[in-house]
Scaffold this active site. Structure first.
Site, PDB file in Angstrom:
ATOM      1  N   HIS A   1       1.505  10.704  71.154  1.00  0.00           N
ATOM      2  CA  HIS A   1       2.310   9.557  70.723  1.00  0.00           C
ATOM      3  C   HIS A   1       1.686   8.240  71.247  1.00  0.00           C
ATOM      4  O   HIS A   1       2.383   7.272  71.537  1.00  0.00           O
ATOM      5  CB  HIS A   1       3.744   9.706  71.247  1.00  0.00           C
ATOM      6  CG  HIS A   1       4.799   9.345  70.237  1.00  0.00           C
ATOM      7  ND1 HIS A   1       5.465  10.265  69.483  1.00  0.00           N
ATOM      8  CD2 HIS A   1       5.327   8.148  69.871  1.00  0.00           C
ATOM      9  CE1 HIS A   1       6.342   9.665  68.697  1.00  0.00           C
ATOM     10  NE2 HIS A   1       6.275   8.373  68.911  1.00  0.00           N
TER      11      HIS A   1
ATOM     12  N   LYS B   1       3.354  17.546  64.601  1.00  0.00           N
ATOM     13  CA  LYS B   1       2.717  16.421  65.319  1.00  0.00           C
ATOM     14  C   LYS B   1       3.231  16.304  66.752  1.00  0.00           C
ATOM     15  O   LYS B   1       4.434  16.382  66.992  1.00  0.00           O
ATOM     16  CB  LYS B   1       3.008  15.107  64.585  1.00  0.00           C
ATOM     17  CG  LYS B   1       2.504  13.857  65.314  1.00  0.00           C
ATOM     18  CD  LYS B   1       2.721  12.607  64.482  1.00  0.00           C
ATOM     19  CE  LYS B   1       2.078  11.377  65.112  1.00  0.00           C
ATOM     20  NZ  LYS B   1       2.924  10.705  66.100  1.00  0.00           N
TER      21      LYS B   1
ATOM     22  N   ARG C   1       3.067   6.972  74.495  1.00  0.00           N
ATOM     23  CA  ARG C   1       4.398   6.350  74.474  1.00  0.00           C
ATOM     24  C   ARG C   1       5.496   7.323  74.892  1.00  0.00           C
ATOM     25  O   ARG C   1       6.650   6.960  74.939  1.00  0.00           O
ATOM     26  CB  ARG C   1       4.686   5.801  73.062  1.00  0.00           C
ATOM     27  CG  ARG C   1       3.815   4.622  72.707  1.00  0.00           C
ATOM     28  CD  ARG C   1       3.773   4.360  71.216  1.00  0.00           C
ATOM     29  NE  ARG C   1       4.939   3.678  70.684  1.00  0.00           N
ATOM     30  CZ  ARG C   1       5.111   2.368  70.663  1.00  0.00           C
ATOM     31  NH1 ARG C   1       4.205   1.584  71.205  1.00  0.00           N
ATOM     32  NH2 ARG C   1       6.184   1.827  70.121  1.00  0.00           N
TER      33      ARG C   1
HETATM   34  C1  LIG Z   1       4.914   0.852  67.071  1.00  0.00           C
HETATM   35  C2  LIG Z   1       4.764   2.331  67.012  1.00  0.00           C
HETATM   36  C3  LIG Z   1       5.754   3.103  66.399  1.00  0.00           C
HETATM   37  C4  LIG Z   1       5.607   4.492  66.320  1.00  0.00           C
HETATM   38  N1  LIG Z   1       6.549   5.218  65.646  1.00  0.00           N
HETATM   39  C5  LIG Z   1       6.341   6.543  65.452  1.00  0.00           C
HETATM   40  C6  LIG Z   1       7.224   7.276  64.624  1.00  0.00           C
HETATM   41  O1  LIG Z   1       8.194   6.751  64.076  1.00  0.00           O
HETATM   42  N2  LIG Z   1       6.966   8.606  64.455  1.00  0.00           N
HETATM   43  C7  LIG Z   1       5.889   9.234  65.045  1.00  0.00           C
HETATM   44  O2  LIG Z   1       5.693  10.431  64.853  1.00  0.00           O
HETATM   45  N3  LIG Z   1       5.034   8.543  65.827  1.00  0.00           N
HETATM   46  C8  LIG Z   1       5.224   7.219  66.028  1.00  0.00           C
HETATM   47  N4  LIG Z   1       4.325   6.509  66.774  1.00  0.00           N
HETATM   48  C9  LIG Z   1       3.126   7.190  67.340  1.00  0.00           C
HETATM   49  C10 LIG Z   1       1.958   7.138  66.334  1.00  0.00           C
HETATM   50  O3  LIG Z   1       2.217   7.929  65.211  1.00  0.00           O
HETATM   51  C11 LIG Z   1       0.650   7.635  66.941  1.00  0.00           C
HETATM   52  O4  LIG Z   1       0.834   8.925  67.452  1.00  0.00           O
HETATM   53  C12 LIG Z   1       0.085   6.727  68.042  1.00  0.00           C
HETATM   54  O5  LIG Z   1       0.322   5.372  67.744  1.00  0.00           O
HETATM   55  C13 LIG Z   1      -1.414   6.984  68.171  1.00  0.00           C
HETATM   56  O6  LIG Z   1      -1.955   6.285  69.241  1.00  0.00           O
HETATM   57  P1  LIG Z   1      -2.698   4.862  69.070  1.00  0.00           P
HETATM   58  O7  LIG Z   1      -1.641   3.854  68.785  1.00  0.00           O
HETATM   59  O8  LIG Z   1      -3.344   4.668  70.399  1.00  0.00           O
HETATM   60  O9  LIG Z   1      -3.678   4.990  67.928  1.00  0.00           O
HETATM   61  C14 LIG Z   1       4.475   5.125  66.896  1.00  0.00           C
HETATM   62  C15 LIG Z   1       3.493   4.335  67.512  1.00  0.00           C
HETATM   63  C16 LIG Z   1       3.620   2.973  67.572  1.00  0.00           C
HETATM   64  C17 LIG Z   1       2.534   2.153  68.217  1.00  0.00           C
END
Ligand SMILES: Cc1cc2nc3c(=O)[nH]c(=O)nc-3n(C[C@H](O)[C@H](O)[C@H](O)COP(=O)(O)O)c2cc1C
Length: 357
Positions: A274, A250, A277
């Site tokens: 992500h 991922k 992020r």
């Molecule tokens: C609050 C939050 C925590 C997240 N924590 C993780 C995580 O622990 N591991 C991970 O692979 N991605 C994490 N992500 C990324 C999400 O898996 C995902 O890639 C992303 O939220 C997709 O975009 P979207 O929020 O616009 O749908 C996190 C995202 C958010 C919003």
């Protein structure tokens, strides 16, 4: 439909009102100037779908399959750490929905419940997401725990080599463990619905904590700012040898990386930035998806996330080459807006929209 939420944006606005600012910003925020987070959705908006006519669509079926699993919908829930900060019991609510809808719930290394508890609550509809965390022993232990508790799919997240700078979290003084000051106390006091529900839940289940760490025998502490840079090509090779189930990587955006990951025997590539992020300067995920599909050919399963805020977005991702999609913040907005029923409403909204596109 007896739902009380009718769009993801409505849920987002309600979550903004109901959650302490620090919690809302943790979910809603992104890195840098946060432009990529918005662009992900905007790029999906800009895709146009050609309507075709004179086709009988009275019977429609949203069921799908990915990695040899039958699913009730063509999308699941992306891995998200510390979900209990958006709503108490969030992991349980998500697990219940995953079981009822037969969709995969991706369980983060930093989940607020143990990986064992979540797969049980999800009646098997759970995949485990691994970070190559600071301790190799802890990673080994997580792999063994995932195997022992029946996970069939392991997702290695590779797009967090170093923690990004998230301005909103810095401004709010968001740290883990929480540092209490007048700002935080005021924030909680002015959001009584969330605060009281959280306090009540604390009596039942204790403070929200990253339970896979808390229950580890390795004594590894969850450090939010820790590097996950141990995930290099050698680590992937090691993981492929050790994990006989389905392996997903991922956080892939470059087609060169995708080709190499495919050659190393991954079962699927999870195209993601992500949710904006991490590297704010990265391309949108829908852009990367199309390029990666071209590069890896038609047979390699591609999972997509980033910016999905409607059923239309799910369909556009599938039409652009994804085999399956994941929703991230949309699920969290539902939880923040209305707990378990808010989440159910949002999953209904996205499903119904996908069915009617
Ligand atoms: C609050 C939050 C925590 C997240 N924590 C993780 C995580 O622990 N591991 C991970 O692979 N991605 C994490 N992500 C990324 C999400 O898996 C995902 O890639 C992303 O939220 C997709 O975009 P979207 O929020 O616009 O749908 C996190 C995202 C958010 C919003």
């Amino acid at each position: 439909m007896s739902n009380s939420l009718f769009s993801v944006e409505e849920a987002r606005q309600l979550a903004r009102k109901r959650l302490p600012r620090m919690m809302f910003d943790f979910v809603d925020g992104a890195s840098g100037d946060e432009s990529l987070s918005d662009l992900n959705s905007r790029a999906l908006d800009e895709i146009r779908l050609m309507p075709r006519v004179l086709v009988d669509v009275a019977d429609r079926d949203l069921s799908s399959n990915i990695l040899e699993q039958e699913t009730g919908l063509p999308f699941g829930i992306a891995p998200m750490g510390m979900c209990a900060l958006s709503w108490p019991g969030a992991d349980q609510h998500m697990a219940r929905e995953a079981a009822a809808r037969r969709i995969p719930l991706c369980v983060s290394t930093a989940s607020s419940s143990t990986l064992e508890q979540i797969i049980e609550d999800a009646e098997g509809h759970a995949w485990f997401q691994l970070y190559a965390d600071q301790s190799g022993d802890f990673v080994d232990e997580l792999i063994e725990r995932a195997k022992a508790s029946g996970y069939k799919v392991l997702i290695l997240t590779v797009d967090v080599p170093i923690p990004s700078v998230r301005t909103r979290d810095l401004r709010n003084g968001f740290t883990f463990p929480m540092q209490w000051g007048p700002r935080q106390i005021w924030d909680f006091a002015t959001h009584p619905r969330w605060s009281l529900t959280t306090v009540l839940q604390c009596f039942v289940a204790g403070m929200p904590r990253p339970m896979n760490y808390v229950t580890s025998t390795q004594g590894t502490k969850f450090i939010r700012s820790a590097s996950r840079g141990r995930a290099n090509w050698h680590f992937l090779e090691m993981l492929r040898d050790r994990w006989s189930g389905k392996l997903v990587v991922k956080g892939v955006q470059s087609h060169q990386d995708a080709i190499r990951i495919k050659a190393m025997g991954a079962d699927a590539i999870y195209v993601s930035n992500h949710g904006g992020r991490q590297l704010n300067a990265a391309p949108t995920t829908i852009e990367s998806l199309k390029v990666i599909r071209q590069a890896v050919g038609a047979d390699m399963p591609l999972i997509f996330d980033g910016g999905i805020r409607s059923g239309e977005h799910v369909i556009k991702a599938l039409a652009s080459g994804a085999n399956f999609a994941m929703v991230g913040r949309s699920a969290m907005y539902g939880l923040g807006a209305g707990g378990g029923s808010g989440l159910a409403d949002i999953l209904d909204v996205i499903s119904n929209e996908a069915s009617s596109v």
